[in-house]
Design a protein around this motif. Sequence first.
Motif, PDB file in Angstrom:
ATOM      1  N   THR A  25       1.438  -3.078 -69.508  1.00 20.09           N
ATOM      2  CA  THR A  25       2.342  -3.855 -69.138  1.00 20.09           C
ATOM      3  C   THR A  25       3.593  -4.380 -70.400  1.00 20.09           C
ATOM      4  O   THR A  25       5.086  -4.832 -69.678  1.00 20.09           O
ATOM      5  N   GLN A  26       3.149  -4.222 -71.524  1.00 16.77           N
ATOM      6  CA  GLN A  26       3.881  -5.057 -72.452  1.00 16.77           C
ATOM      7  C   GLN A  26       4.955  -3.944 -72.578  1.00 16.77           C
ATOM      8  O   GLN A  26       6.380  -4.177 -73.149  1.00 16.77           O
ATOM      9  N   VAL A  51      -1.109 -13.363 -73.945  1.00 15.43           N
ATOM     10  CA  VAL A  51      -1.465 -12.398 -73.690  1.00 15.43           C
ATOM     11  C   VAL A  51      -3.314 -11.810 -74.232  1.00 15.43           C
ATOM     12  O   VAL A  51      -4.413 -11.458 -74.002  1.00 15.43           O
ATOM     13  N   ALA A  52      -2.637 -10.902 -75.930  1.00 13.05           N
ATOM     14  CA  ALA A  52      -4.164 -10.722 -76.338  1.00 13.05           C
ATOM     15  C   ALA A  52      -5.147 -11.480 -76.275  1.00 13.05           C
ATOM     16  O   ALA A  52      -6.521 -11.247 -76.636  1.00 13.05           O
ATOM     17  N   TYR A 110       3.594 -13.064 -76.922  1.00 12.20           N
ATOM     18  CA  TYR A 110       2.353 -11.277 -76.646  1.00 12.20           C
ATOM     19  C   TYR A 110       0.738 -12.068 -77.250  1.00 12.20           C
ATOM     20  O   TYR A 110      -0.465 -11.470 -76.538  1.00 12.20           O
ATOM     21  N   GLN A 135      -3.150  -4.186 -70.196  1.00 15.23           N
ATOM     22  CA  GLN A 135      -1.975  -4.998 -71.849  1.00 15.23           C
ATOM     23  C   GLN A 135      -1.101  -4.028 -72.209  1.00 15.23           C
ATOM     24  O   GLN A 135       0.016  -4.444 -71.883  1.00 15.23           O
ATOM     25  N   LYS A 136      -1.524  -3.521 -72.890  1.00 11.92           N
ATOM     26  CA  LYS A 136      -0.015  -2.686 -73.578  1.00 11.92           C
ATOM     27  C   LYS A 136       1.217  -2.404 -72.257  1.00 11.92           C
ATOM     28  O   LYS A 136       1.678  -2.085 -72.690  1.00 11.92           O
ATOM     29  N   ASP A 143      -9.015  -2.521 -70.037  1.00 11.98           N
ATOM     30  CA  ASP A 143      -7.767  -4.476 -70.316  1.00 11.98           C
ATOM     31  C   ASP A 143      -6.660  -4.276 -71.701  1.00 11.98           C
ATOM     32  O   ASP A 143      -6.460  -4.270 -71.779  1.00 11.98           O
ATOM     33  N   THR A 144      -7.929  -3.010 -72.497  1.00 10.32           N
ATOM     34  CA  THR A 144      -5.901  -2.843 -73.892  1.00 10.32           C
ATOM     35  C   THR A 144      -4.875  -2.487 -72.492  1.00 10.32           C
ATOM     36  O   THR A 144      -3.646  -2.624 -73.237  1.00 10.32           O
ATOM     37  N   GLY A 197      -7.391 -12.216 -73.415  1.00  9.06           N
ATOM     38  CA  GLY A 197      -7.972 -11.383 -73.535  1.00  9.06           C
ATOM     39  C   GLY A 197      -9.263 -10.772 -74.130  1.00  9.06           C
ATOM     40  O   GLY A 197      -9.995 -10.052 -73.359  1.00  9.06           O
TER      41      GLY A 197
END
Length: 199
Positions: free
Chosen positions: A123-124, A84-85, A80, A120-121, A116-117, A88
């Motif tokens: 989704t994870q 991803v992070a 991640y 992402q959060k 965006d954050t 991003g």
Amino acid sequence: MMYKIMGLNSILSAFAMSALTLDGVKLGDGQTAMESLFTSMCFFLVSRSTPAKQLAKQQPISSVFAWPVMATLACQLLGYRRGVAVPGVLWLADGQPMAFQGDLEGEFEPNLTNTDTRLQKTTQHAASFLANYDGHPFMQPLSVNRPLMYSLVLFVTAIIACASEVTPDLNHSLSLVLSPNEDSMGDGHSAGFLKYKPS
């Protein structure tokens, strides 16, 4: 399984909070409430999973600190962070308008960093349920726990709809701004940092 998912989600939330705090961006109350309610519902439905009908030959892992559990959690967190992070954050740095100033003490304003954050959060969080659900040979597969399966399908569908911006009204209701186009990236007038108002 529950402790593994809870630990993973807690660390993912800490990553997201640190990224927002470093940019001086606040979390939206509505966003946090909706995500927390849906995640709590998924945890409740996970607890209703049933064991397998036949005993397995091998013994299940009885400790969350066993090396297979710790290794899988470390791999997921590393994947991640690196996959991803970090990309991003670099993408957001390119689209950050020069005039943007974060303020943790001020009123919440929807912006690209928060959007965006948040995506992402969430989704994870959904991925952590799907990747760490214990099925065969110790428990019934996810397809048997239909309420959890349908909830995760709805969760993932909502994330895809918000990320693809096919329903701008849904993004607006969740305080998620629209992504900037290539012409506006880095020119100080990025559309992603403007509060979205439906026509």
